[in-house]
Write a protein that holds these residues in place. Structure first.
Motif, PDB file in Angstrom:
ATOM      1  N   LYS A 269       0.841  -1.202   0.000  1.00  0.00           N
ATOM      2  CA  LYS A 269       0.000   0.000   0.000  1.00  0.00           C
ATOM      3  C   LYS A 269       0.877   1.253   0.000  1.00  0.00           C
ATOM      4  CE  LYS A 269      -3.930  -2.198   0.514  1.00  0.00           C
ATOM      5  NZ  LYS A 269      -4.787  -2.390  -0.616  1.00  0.00           N
ATOM      6  N   SER A 270       2.131   1.091  -0.277  1.00  0.00           N
ATOM      7  CA  SER A 270       3.108   2.170  -0.203  1.00  0.00           C
ATOM      8  C   SER A 270       2.897   3.235  -1.266  1.00  0.00           C
ATOM      9  CB  SER A 270       4.516   1.590  -0.350  1.00  0.00           C
ATOM     10  OG  SER A 270       5.457   2.623  -0.398  1.00  0.00           O
ATOM     11  N   GLU A 271       3.100   4.480  -0.880  1.00  0.00           N
ATOM     12  CA  GLU A 271       3.105   5.600  -1.819  1.00  0.00           C
ATOM     13  C   GLU A 271       4.513   5.846  -2.354  1.00  0.00           C
ATOM     14  OE1 GLU A 271       1.301   8.614   0.706  1.00  0.00           O
ATOM     15  OE2 GLU A 271      -0.565   8.381  -0.414  1.00  0.00           O
ATOM     16  N   LEU A 272       5.430   4.934  -2.067  1.00  0.00           N
ATOM     17  CA  LEU A 272       6.814   5.060  -2.508  1.00  0.00           C
ATOM     18  C   LEU A 272       7.110   4.208  -3.737  1.00  0.00           C
ATOM     19  CD1 LEU A 272       8.509   4.841   1.014  1.00  0.00           C
ATOM     20  CD2 LEU A 272       7.897   6.917  -0.261  1.00  0.00           C
ATOM     21  N   THR A 273       6.159   3.349  -4.113  1.00  0.00           N
ATOM     22  CA  THR A 273       6.368   2.459  -5.255  1.00  0.00           C
ATOM     23  C   THR A 273       5.151   2.465  -6.165  1.00  0.00           C
ATOM     24  OG1 THR A 273       5.493   0.523  -4.094  1.00  0.00           O
ATOM     25  CG2 THR A 273       7.871   0.903  -3.945  1.00  0.00           C
ATOM     26  N   ALA A 274       5.386   2.191  -7.426  1.00  0.00           N
ATOM     27  CA  ALA A 274       4.307   2.054  -8.407  1.00  0.00           C
ATOM     28  C   ALA A 274       4.813   1.147  -9.516  1.00  0.00           C
ATOM     29  CB  ALA A 274       3.906   3.415  -8.960  1.00  0.00           C
ATOM     30  N   ALA A 275       3.892   0.466 -10.178  1.00  0.00           N
ATOM     31  CA  ALA A 275       4.274  -0.446 -11.259  1.00  0.00           C
ATOM     32  C   ALA A 275       3.227  -0.401 -12.362  1.00  0.00           C
ATOM     33  CB  ALA A 275       4.415  -1.871 -10.730  1.00  0.00           C
ATOM     34  N   TRP A 276       3.692  -0.664 -13.559  1.00  0.00           N
ATOM     35  CA  TRP A 276       2.830  -0.721 -14.733  1.00  0.00           C
ATOM     36  C   TRP A 276       3.124  -2.018 -15.449  1.00  0.00           C
ATOM     37  CZ3 TRP A 276       4.933   3.389 -12.506  1.00  0.00           C
ATOM     38  CH2 TRP A 276       4.115   4.500 -12.263  1.00  0.00           C
ATOM     39  N   GLY A 277       2.048  -2.658 -15.963  1.00  0.00           N
ATOM     40  CA  GLY A 277       2.232  -3.893 -16.728  1.00  0.00           C
ATOM     41  C   GLY A 277       2.808  -5.033 -15.930  1.00  0.00           C
ATOM     42  N   ASP A 278       2.287  -5.300 -14.754  1.00  0.00           N
ATOM     43  CA  ASP A 278       2.753  -6.417 -13.916  1.00  0.00           C
ATOM     44  C   ASP A 278       4.258  -6.358 -13.652  1.00  0.00           C
ATOM     45  OD1 ASP A 278       0.187  -7.469 -13.675  1.00  0.00           O
ATOM     46  OD2 ASP A 278       0.405  -8.663 -15.497  1.00  0.00           O
ATOM     47  N   GLY A 279       4.761  -5.141 -13.428  1.00  0.00           N
ATOM     48  CA  GLY A 279       6.168  -4.986 -13.082  1.00  0.00           C
ATOM     49  C   GLY A 279       7.096  -4.773 -14.258  1.00  0.00           C
ATOM     50  N   ALA A 280       6.549  -4.598 -15.470  1.00  0.00           N
ATOM     51  CA  ALA A 280       7.401  -4.325 -16.623  1.00  0.00           C
ATOM     52  C   ALA A 280       8.090  -2.975 -16.465  1.00  0.00           C
ATOM     53  CB  ALA A 280       6.599  -4.358 -17.917  1.00  0.00           C
ATOM     54  N   ILE A 281       7.405  -2.049 -15.793  1.00  0.00           N
ATOM     55  CA  ILE A 281       7.956  -0.732 -15.471  1.00  0.00           C
ATOM     56  C   ILE A 281       7.700  -0.508 -13.989  1.00  0.00           C
ATOM     57  CG2 ILE A 281       7.793   1.749 -15.881  1.00  0.00           C
ATOM     58  CD1 ILE A 281       6.703   1.011 -18.714  1.00  0.00           C
ATOM     59  N   VAL A 282       8.757  -0.250 -13.237  1.00  0.00           N
ATOM     60  CA  VAL A 282       8.635  -0.072 -11.791  1.00  0.00           C
ATOM     61  C   VAL A 282       9.269   1.261 -11.404  1.00  0.00           C
ATOM     62  CG1 VAL A 282       9.348  -0.943  -9.520  1.00  0.00           C
ATOM     63  CG2 VAL A 282       8.629  -2.529 -11.308  1.00  0.00           C
ATOM     64  N   LEU A 283       8.543   2.036 -10.620  1.00  0.00           N
ATOM     65  CA  LEU A 283       9.049   3.297 -10.095  1.00  0.00           C
ATOM     66  C   LEU A 283       9.134   3.199  -8.586  1.00  0.00           C
ATOM     67  CD1 LEU A 283       8.140   6.869 -11.085  1.00  0.00           C
ATOM     68  CD2 LEU A 283       7.835   6.202  -8.706  1.00  0.00           C
ATOM     69  N   ARG A 284      10.270   3.648  -8.030  1.00  0.00           N
ATOM     70  CA  ARG A 284      10.434   3.735  -6.576  1.00  0.00           C
ATOM     71  C   ARG A 284      10.923   5.151  -6.279  1.00  0.00           C
ATOM     72  NH1 ARG A 284      13.551  -0.057  -3.367  1.00  0.00           N
ATOM     73  NH2 ARG A 284      15.342   0.791  -4.450  1.00  0.00           N
ATOM     74  N   CYS A 285      10.317   5.772  -5.307  1.00  0.00           N
ATOM     75  CA  CYS A 285      10.689   7.140  -4.932  1.00  0.00           C
ATOM     76  C   CYS A 285      11.277   7.129  -3.528  1.00  0.00           C
ATOM     77  CB  CYS A 285       9.458   8.045  -4.988  1.00  0.00           C
ATOM     78  SG  CYS A 285       9.839   9.783  -4.649  1.00  0.00           S
ATOM     79  N   GLY A 286      12.314   7.960  -3.346  1.00  0.00           N
ATOM     80  CA  GLY A 286      12.966   8.027  -2.043  1.00  0.00           C
ATOM     81  C   GLY A 286      14.077   7.018  -1.879  1.00  0.00           C
ATOM     82  N   VAL A 287      14.610   6.543  -2.998  1.00  0.00           N
ATOM     83  CA  VAL A 287      15.721   5.591  -2.933  1.00  0.00           C
ATOM     84  C   VAL A 287      16.990   6.326  -2.510  1.00  0.00           C
ATOM     85  CG1 VAL A 287      14.717   4.059  -4.672  1.00  0.00           C
ATOM     86  CG2 VAL A 287      16.312   5.857  -5.382  1.00  0.00           C
ATOM     87  N   PRO A 288      17.960   5.613  -1.972  1.00  0.00           N
ATOM     88  CA  PRO A 288      19.238   6.252  -1.627  1.00  0.00           C
ATOM     89  C   PRO A 288      19.954   6.736  -2.885  1.00  0.00           C
ATOM     90  CG  PRO A 288      19.085   4.042  -0.669  1.00  0.00           C
ATOM     91  CD  PRO A 288      17.923   4.204  -1.602  1.00  0.00           C
ATOM     92  N   ARG A 289      20.817   7.697  -2.695  1.00  0.00           N
ATOM     93  CA  ARG A 289      21.632   8.207  -3.797  1.00  0.00           C
ATOM     94  C   ARG A 289      22.543   7.079  -4.276  1.00  0.00           C
ATOM     95  NH1 ARG A 289      26.509  10.581  -4.980  1.00  0.00           N
ATOM     96  NH2 ARG A 289      26.388  12.375  -6.356  1.00  0.00           N
ATOM     97  N   PRO A 290      22.457   6.705  -5.545  1.00  0.00           N
ATOM     98  CA  PRO A 290      23.295   5.613  -6.046  1.00  0.00           C
ATOM     99  C   PRO A 290      24.784   5.957  -5.989  1.00  0.00           C
ATOM    100  CG  PRO A 290      21.502   6.090  -7.570  1.00  0.00           C
ATOM    101  CD  PRO A 290      21.525   7.197  -6.559  1.00  0.00           C
ATOM    102  N   ALA A 291      25.581   5.012  -5.568  1.00  0.00           N
ATOM    103  CA  ALA A 291      27.034   5.196  -5.524  1.00  0.00           C
ATOM    104  C   ALA A 291      27.589   5.498  -6.915  1.00  0.00           C
ATOM    105  CB  ALA A 291      27.702   3.954  -4.945  1.00  0.00           C
ATOM    106  N   LYS A 292      26.948   4.994  -7.936  1.00  0.00           N
ATOM    107  CA  LYS A 292      27.383   5.195  -9.321  1.00  0.00           C
ATOM    108  C   LYS A 292      27.421   6.683  -9.689  1.00  0.00           C
ATOM    109  CE  LYS A 292      28.258   3.445 -13.460  1.00  0.00           C
ATOM    110  NZ  LYS A 292      29.487   2.796 -13.771  1.00  0.00           N
ATOM    111  N   MET A 293      26.687   7.518  -8.965  1.00  0.00           N
ATOM    112  CA  MET A 293      26.695   8.951  -9.259  1.00  0.00           C
ATOM    113  C   MET A 293      28.046   9.594  -8.970  1.00  0.00           C
ATOM    114  SD  MET A 293      22.988  10.526  -8.432  1.00  0.00           S
ATOM    115  CE  MET A 293      21.547   9.924  -9.297  1.00  0.00           C
ATOM    116  N   GLU A 294      28.885   8.906  -8.201  1.00  0.00           N
ATOM    117  CA  GLU A 294      30.240   9.402  -7.937  1.00  0.00           C
ATOM    118  C   GLU A 294      31.193   9.098  -9.083  1.00  0.00           C
ATOM    119  OE1 GLU A 294      31.241  11.314  -5.441  1.00  0.00           O
ATOM    120  OE2 GLU A 294      29.232  11.297  -4.617  1.00  0.00           O
ATOM    121  N   ASP A 295      30.800   8.206  -9.966  1.00  0.00           N
ATOM    122  CA  ASP A 295      31.659   7.777 -11.069  1.00  0.00           C
ATOM    123  C   ASP A 295      31.624   8.831 -12.180  1.00  0.00           C
ATOM    124  OD1 ASP A 295      32.897   6.566 -13.236  1.00  0.00           O
ATOM    125  OD2 ASP A 295      31.790   4.682 -13.050  1.00  0.00           O
TER     126      ASP A 295
END
Length: 162
Positions: free
Chosen positions: A72-98
């Motif tokens: 029931k989270s307002e932090l996640t959403a999906a379309w097409g049985d998970g073909a497209i998944v959105l998550r909000c409020g995720v941690p800053r990816p370490a890859k952004m330092e690259d």
């Protein structure tokens, strides 16, 4: 939340059609399995932006209807049985330092592109007060329309961190 992702050595700002070409070049695995959707644990400030975003998300993306994420989270959403998944409020990816990280721009929103080994591409917003992540299944890996579909809601509800 602040962002120091201005370190991208080669940010690429593209329109949706060119972004689709980039996605095609990124390649993808052939698993096709629906991703597992875990609720992020954002700060109170980021969670407020995510709740606002949740209310603005489109009911249809890339021809797929919005479905149930199993929570029931307002932090996640999906379309097409998970073909497209959105998550909000995720941690800053370490890859952004690259400094070699790739970024794309879709309808005024910048996204960092990652290509995990376990599925389709993973995009995370940059320069926003909350990080929004979109994972595409391999079936939609060559379609930039989901990022463009999310852009108006992200621009409206998650302010820039500049």
């Amino acid at each position: 939340m602040t962002s120091s992702c201005r370190r991208f050595a080669h940010p690429v700002f593209l329109g949706p059609s060119v972004a689709a070409l980039l996605l095609a070049a990124a390649g993808c695995s052939s698993t096709g399995a629906a991703p597992s959707i875990a609720d992020p644990t954002p700060s109170a400030e980021a969670a407020a932006y995510c709740r606002a975003l949740h209310k603005e998300l489109p009911s249809t993306v890339a021809g797929l209807d919005r479905g149930d994420t199993g929570t029931k989270s307002e932090l996640t959403a999906a379309w097409g049985d998970g073909a497209i998944v959105l998550r909000c409020g995720v941690p800053r990816p370490a890859k952004m330092e690259d400094p070699s990280s790739k970024a794309v721009e879709a309808d005024g929103v910048a996204w960092m592109l990652e290509q995990p080994d376990d599925g389709g591409p993973l995009f995370t917003t940059t320069y926003r007060k909350a990080y929004v992540e979109v994972r595409l299944s391999t079936a939609y890996a060559h379609d930039a329309s989901p990022l463009a579909a999310f852009a108006p809601a992200v621009r409206k509800t998650v302010p820039p961190s500049l």
